[in-house]
Scaffold this active site. Sequence first.
Site, PDB file in Angstrom:
ATOM      1  N   ASP A 239     -25.830  42.342  -9.894  1.00  0.00           N
ATOM      2  CA  ASP A 239     -26.483  42.365  -8.583  1.00  0.00           C
ATOM      3  C   ASP A 239     -25.698  43.251  -7.620  1.00  0.00           C
ATOM      4  OD1 ASP A 239     -28.167  40.604  -9.676  1.00  0.00           O
ATOM      5  OD2 ASP A 239     -27.678  38.901  -8.360  1.00  0.00           O
TER       6      ASP A 239
ATOM      7  N   ASP B 211     -27.143  46.368  -5.628  1.00  0.00           N
ATOM      8  CA  ASP B 211     -27.160  46.472  -4.166  1.00  0.00           C
ATOM      9  C   ASP B 211     -26.506  47.760  -3.698  1.00  0.00           C
ATOM     10  OD1 ASP B 211     -28.575  44.209  -3.759  1.00  0.00           O
ATOM     11  OD2 ASP B 211     -26.860  42.945  -3.204  1.00  0.00           O
TER      12      ASP B 211
ATOM     13  N   SER C 178     -37.473  38.734   2.560  1.00  0.00           N
ATOM     14  CA  SER C 178     -36.181  38.560   1.895  1.00  0.00           C
ATOM     15  C   SER C 178     -35.093  38.753   2.942  1.00  0.00           C
ATOM     16  CB  SER C 178     -36.034  39.535   0.736  1.00  0.00           C
ATOM     17  OG  SER C 178     -36.014  40.830   1.255  1.00  0.00           O
ATOM     18  N   LEU C 179     -33.850  38.643   2.519  1.00  0.00           N
ATOM     19  CA  LEU C 179     -32.757  38.700   3.497  1.00  0.00           C
ATOM     20  C   LEU C 179     -31.981  39.996   3.358  1.00  0.00           C
ATOM     21  CD1 LEU C 179     -31.273  35.116   3.083  1.00  0.00           C
ATOM     22  CD2 LEU C 179     -32.515  35.974   5.053  1.00  0.00           C
TER      23      LEU C 179
ATOM     24  N   GLU D 182     -25.316  27.992   5.116  1.00  0.00           N
ATOM     25  CA  GLU D 182     -25.647  27.117   3.982  1.00  0.00           C
ATOM     26  C   GLU D 182     -25.523  27.867   2.665  1.00  0.00           C
ATOM     27  OE1 GLU D 182     -29.363  26.427   6.055  1.00  0.00           O
ATOM     28  OE2 GLU D 182     -30.452  27.318   4.366  1.00  0.00           O
TER      29      GLU D 182
ATOM     30  N   LYS E  68     -26.296  29.783  -0.641  1.00  0.00           N
ATOM     31  CA  LYS E  68     -27.387  30.649  -1.093  1.00  0.00           C
ATOM     32  C   LYS E  68     -27.585  30.364  -2.576  1.00  0.00           C
ATOM     33  CE  LYS E  68     -28.946  35.459  -1.023  1.00  0.00           C
ATOM     34  NZ  LYS E  68     -29.761  35.290  -2.186  1.00  0.00           N
TER      35      LYS E  68
ATOM     36  N   ASP F 106     -28.865  30.587  -6.262  1.00  0.00           N
ATOM     37  CA  ASP F 106     -29.241  31.757  -7.044  1.00  0.00           C
ATOM     38  C   ASP F 106     -30.334  31.377  -8.030  1.00  0.00           C
ATOM     39  OD1 ASP F 106     -29.282  34.304  -7.918  1.00  0.00           O
ATOM     40  OD2 ASP F 106     -27.411  34.205  -9.045  1.00  0.00           O
TER      41      ASP F 106
ATOM     42  N   ARG G 207     -42.707  34.048  -4.768  1.00  0.00           N
ATOM     43  CA  ARG G 207     -42.677  34.956  -3.624  1.00  0.00           C
ATOM     44  C   ARG G 207     -43.596  36.157  -3.839  1.00  0.00           C
ATOM     45  NH1 ARG G 207     -39.332  38.982  -1.019  1.00  0.00           N
ATOM     46  NH2 ARG G 207     -37.952  39.208  -2.788  1.00  0.00           N
TER      47      ARG G 207
ATOM     48  N   GLU H 111     -35.735  27.008  -3.526  1.00  0.00           N
ATOM     49  CA  GLU H 111     -35.284  27.804  -4.664  1.00  0.00           C
ATOM     50  C   GLU H 111     -35.368  26.949  -5.919  1.00  0.00           C
ATOM     51  OE1 GLU H 111     -34.512  30.789  -3.567  1.00  0.00           O
ATOM     52  OE2 GLU H 111     -33.140  31.720  -4.977  1.00  0.00           O
TER      53      GLU H 111
ATOM     54  N   TYR I   3     -34.993  24.427   1.430  1.00  0.00           N
ATOM     55  CA  TYR I   3     -34.120  24.724   2.576  1.00  0.00           C
ATOM     56  C   TYR I   3     -34.843  25.180   3.838  1.00  0.00           C
ATOM     57  CZ  TYR I   3     -34.743  29.141   0.144  1.00  0.00           C
ATOM     58  OH  TYR I   3     -35.295  30.195  -0.523  1.00  0.00           O
TER      59      TYR I   3
ATOM     60  N   LYS J 208     -27.972  31.490   9.291  1.00  0.00           N
ATOM     61  CA  LYS J 208     -29.217  31.500  10.066  1.00  0.00           C
ATOM     62  C   LYS J 208     -28.922  31.116  11.500  1.00  0.00           C
ATOM     63  CE  LYS J 208     -31.658  29.897   5.975  1.00  0.00           C
ATOM     64  NZ  LYS J 208     -32.342  28.823   5.277  1.00  0.00           N
TER      65      LYS J 208
ATOM     66  N   LYS K  21     -23.017  37.731   0.643  1.00  0.00           N
ATOM     67  CA  LYS K  21     -22.916  37.584  -0.816  1.00  0.00           C
ATOM     68  C   LYS K  21     -21.461  37.535  -1.260  1.00  0.00           C
ATOM     69  CE  LYS K  21     -26.282  39.345  -3.208  1.00  0.00           C
ATOM     70  NZ  LYS K  21     -27.504  39.207  -3.933  1.00  0.00           N
TER      71      LYS K  21
ATOM     72  N   CYS L 197     -21.422  38.385 -44.945  1.00  0.00           N
ATOM     73  CA  CYS L 197     -20.741  37.422 -44.084  1.00  0.00           C
ATOM     74  C   CYS L 197     -19.245  37.743 -44.087  1.00  0.00           C
ATOM     75  CB  CYS L 197     -20.985  36.007 -44.594  1.00  0.00           C
ATOM     76  SG  CYS L 197     -19.941  34.778 -43.771  1.00  0.00           S
TER      77      CYS L 197
ATOM     78  N   CYS M  23     -17.452  34.499 -46.106  1.00  0.00           N
ATOM     79  CA  CYS M  23     -17.651  34.187 -47.523  1.00  0.00           C
ATOM     80  C   CYS M  23     -18.254  35.359 -48.309  1.00  0.00           C
ATOM     81  CB  CYS M  23     -18.511  32.946 -47.673  1.00  0.00           C
ATOM     82  SG  CYS M  23     -20.216  33.213 -47.165  1.00  0.00           S
TER      83      CYS M  23
ATOM     84  N   CYS N   4     -25.767  34.000 -42.224  1.00  0.00           N
ATOM     85  CA  CYS N   4     -25.161  33.853 -43.535  1.00  0.00           C
ATOM     86  C   CYS N   4     -25.904  32.673 -44.174  1.00  0.00           C
ATOM     87  CB  CYS N   4     -23.671  33.540 -43.381  1.00  0.00           C
ATOM     88  SG  CYS N   4     -22.965  32.841 -44.889  1.00  0.00           S
TER      89      CYS N   4
ATOM     90  N   CYS O  10     -20.392  27.997 -46.665  1.00  0.00           N
ATOM     91  CA  CYS O  10     -19.494  28.971 -46.021  1.00  0.00           C
ATOM     92  C   CYS O  10     -18.487  28.217 -45.145  1.00  0.00           C
ATOM     93  CB  CYS O  10     -20.337  29.935 -45.186  1.00  0.00           C
ATOM     94  SG  CYS O  10     -19.379  31.017 -44.132  1.00  0.00           S
TER      95      CYS O  10
HETATM   96  S1  IVH Z   1     -33.664  31.489   3.790  1.00  0.00           S
HETATM   97  C1  IVH Z   1     -36.559  35.185   5.116  1.00  0.00           C
HETATM   98  N1  IVH Z   1     -31.921  29.963   2.657  1.00  0.00           N
HETATM   99  O1  IVH Z   1     -32.277  34.102  -1.049  1.00  0.00           O
HETATM  100  C2  IVH Z   1     -36.016  34.556   3.930  1.00  0.00           C
HETATM  101  N2  IVH Z   1     -32.891  31.695   1.362  1.00  0.00           N
HETATM  102  O2  IVH Z   1     -32.005  36.982  -0.652  1.00  0.00           O
HETATM  103  C3  IVH Z   1     -35.319  33.316   4.354  1.00  0.00           C
HETATM  104  N3  IVH Z   1     -32.122  31.762  -0.942  1.00  0.00           N
HETATM  105  O3  IVH Z   1     -35.688  34.885  -0.890  1.00  0.00           O
HETATM  106  C4  IVH Z   1     -34.706  32.704   3.199  1.00  0.00           C
HETATM  107  N4  IVH Z   1     -30.766  30.031  -0.829  1.00  0.00           N
HETATM  108  O4  IVH Z   1     -34.920  33.037  -2.467  1.00  0.00           O
HETATM  109  C5  IVH Z   1     -32.747  31.006   2.496  1.00  0.00           C
HETATM  110  N5  IVH Z   1     -30.351  28.500   1.764  1.00  0.00           N
HETATM  111  C6  IVH Z   1     -31.178  29.525   1.610  1.00  0.00           C
HETATM  112  C7  IVH Z   1     -31.323  30.206   0.392  1.00  0.00           C
HETATM  113  C8  IVH Z   1     -32.183  31.292   0.307  1.00  0.00           C
HETATM  114  C9  IVH Z   1     -31.270  30.961  -1.605  1.00  0.00           C
HETATM  115  C10 IVH Z   1     -32.816  32.913  -1.531  1.00  0.00           C
HETATM  116  C11 IVH Z   1     -34.285  32.973  -1.240  1.00  0.00           C
HETATM  117  C12 IVH Z   1     -34.492  34.273  -0.529  1.00  0.00           C
HETATM  118  C13 IVH Z   1     -33.308  35.047  -1.020  1.00  0.00           C
HETATM  119  C14 IVH Z   1     -32.997  36.173  -0.095  1.00  0.00           C
END
Ligand code: IVH
Length: 578
Positions: A33, A37, A82-83, A112, A114, A116, A135, A172, A224, A289, A313, A407, A410, A425, A430
């Site tokens: 990732d 990025d 997305s973020l 909070e 994130k 995965d 999404r 998620e 969340y 946030k 990240k 193998c 053996c 094998c 073996c």
């Molecule tokens: S808030 C406008 N809170 O991260 C989007 N996202 O990279 C607001 N994700 O699409 C998302 N944990 O799938 C939010 N505590 C969390 C999260 C979270 C994981 C994921 C989510 C989002 C992606 C963005």
Amino acid sequence: MSKFTKEDYLKLIHDIAKYDEYYYQHHKPLISDFTYDQLLKQVEDLEKQHPEWIAASSPTQDVRERPTKGFVQVAHEVPMLSLANSYSYEEIEDFIKRVHKLLGRSASFCAELKMDGIAVSLRYEKGLFVRGLTRGDGKEGDDITRNIMTIKGVPSKLHGEHIPAILEVRGEVYMPKEVFMQLNLAKEEAGEDVWANPRNAAAGSLKLLDPEEVRKRHLEIMVYGIAQQETFLTTQSEVHVQLQKWGFPTLSSEYRTECIDADELLTFAQKIESKRATLPFEIDGMVIKVNCLKDWDLLGTTAKSPRWAIAYKFSALQATTVIEDITVQVGRTGVLTPVAELKPVFLAGSTISRASLHNEEEIQRKDIRIGDHVIIEKGGDVIPKVVNVDFSQRPSHLIVWKMPTRCPICETLVVKKEGEVAVRCPNVKCLAQSQRRFIFFASKQAMDIDHLGEKVMLKLIEHGLVKDFSDIYRLTAEQLATLEGFQEKSIQNLLSSIEASKQVILPKFILALGIAHVGIGTAELIAECVKGVEDLQHLTVDRLLQIEGIGDKVAHSFVEYFQNQSHIHEIEELIKLG
Ligand code: IVH
């Protein structure tokens, strides 16, 4: 002046499209990732310098998650954005400054975990679950309602008070690390392609067309957020508490906090990062946030992401090293697994000298050769993996690696079934296979014999003290005392953990036998329909096929195992020994 030409830019876009295809369509990322990025950032920078280059196929112009065949696409009532990502203290500071500037005052933040996994939106009408969407492109997603209904913890009906007429929650879906490891192990042993990480496993699972298959993937969810802006709630912290009251699995209070500046946010991030490896699920950072929900309206969004939130990240746990050799390990069901022997490198708390390469196809796909410089990564699970080759450092003489035809233990000719990636094998006698069978029998997932790890087991086999599973239960203090390194205390520890393992639950015992294609999920299903161990040998293929979730391959493999008299005799011995 940028040293990049338009051709370089187009090549970058082309490469990213390939990485997208592997990530989204095949759920097999080619690069990490972090590297992804960085490439994306390079494209954005180049487009800023040369707006005239911008191509319609650029990832900045384009939505990334593609719809999946077999699902109906449904529009999101509130778009799923997305973020923006950040990686440093400075970038967090910039984000805070931007928020302050736009609001014309200071603000507090909710930080909070994130998660995965895979973003989903769940819709409730009059408190009842009506629809689950992925999404997708952010505007419309795949309708995965029936798959979502198989996920533990998704309430079909909201609990408590203040239930809105319409509610869309965002969360998620993820595969817990433990489930990921178990299912991948089963895949490896069944000769199937393994998943690269829990996120890909969750993505692939959510897009299965049969919800009963999805159920077997033991997915979980963490909710969340609320999509609707008009609620009686005033802060993001309150949102978490309210979601929990309605009955959703949410981030517990230790995994979220209120902060006012970059120092506090970083301190929280460090606390979380130090716990990352021990969490039962994967996270890839934290989300910051603005806490006050009214401010979200004031700050608004850009085309792709909100101005009121940013992802911070964690750096991927990566290092560069050299592949000194590729050896081949033989597993308990005979599957040959290539292993990279690495120049030892220190990474996130331990020295790494080996990494599984899974199978020959994986090696071909990543074009890994002995002598290559590679990037290795430690995910949330402790098993390191080779992410990709640094081709810029490849010496010209490296040769393509091939799986041996015999193998390595053996020397029996190996076999490859049609349609399977695994090479096996076929010799059940073996030595490597039987060693692995014994090690697995005593392992945590099976009989859970605490002080009987790989080294001790190999020693017992080497000295002829263990030839059958039941021999483990015949071991005496006198025998163990003859082995080098065994003192009174370690002998006592070993004998008491062997004794304690007699209390193991039936599914784990079934799993421990090492019957081909019988993983823990199947073992649980089988255990449910017998009274005790004695009944296992009487199960017929027809009876097994009546169990929902058991197919032909498993049923035949199970019955075949009990057609072998020595297996029946062995189980009788184990019963006698308690
Ligand atoms: S808030 C406008 N809170 O991260 C989007 N996202 O990279 C607001 N994700 O699409 C998302 N944990 O799938 C939010 N505590 C969390 C999260 C979270 C994981 C994921 C989510 C989002 C992606 C963005």
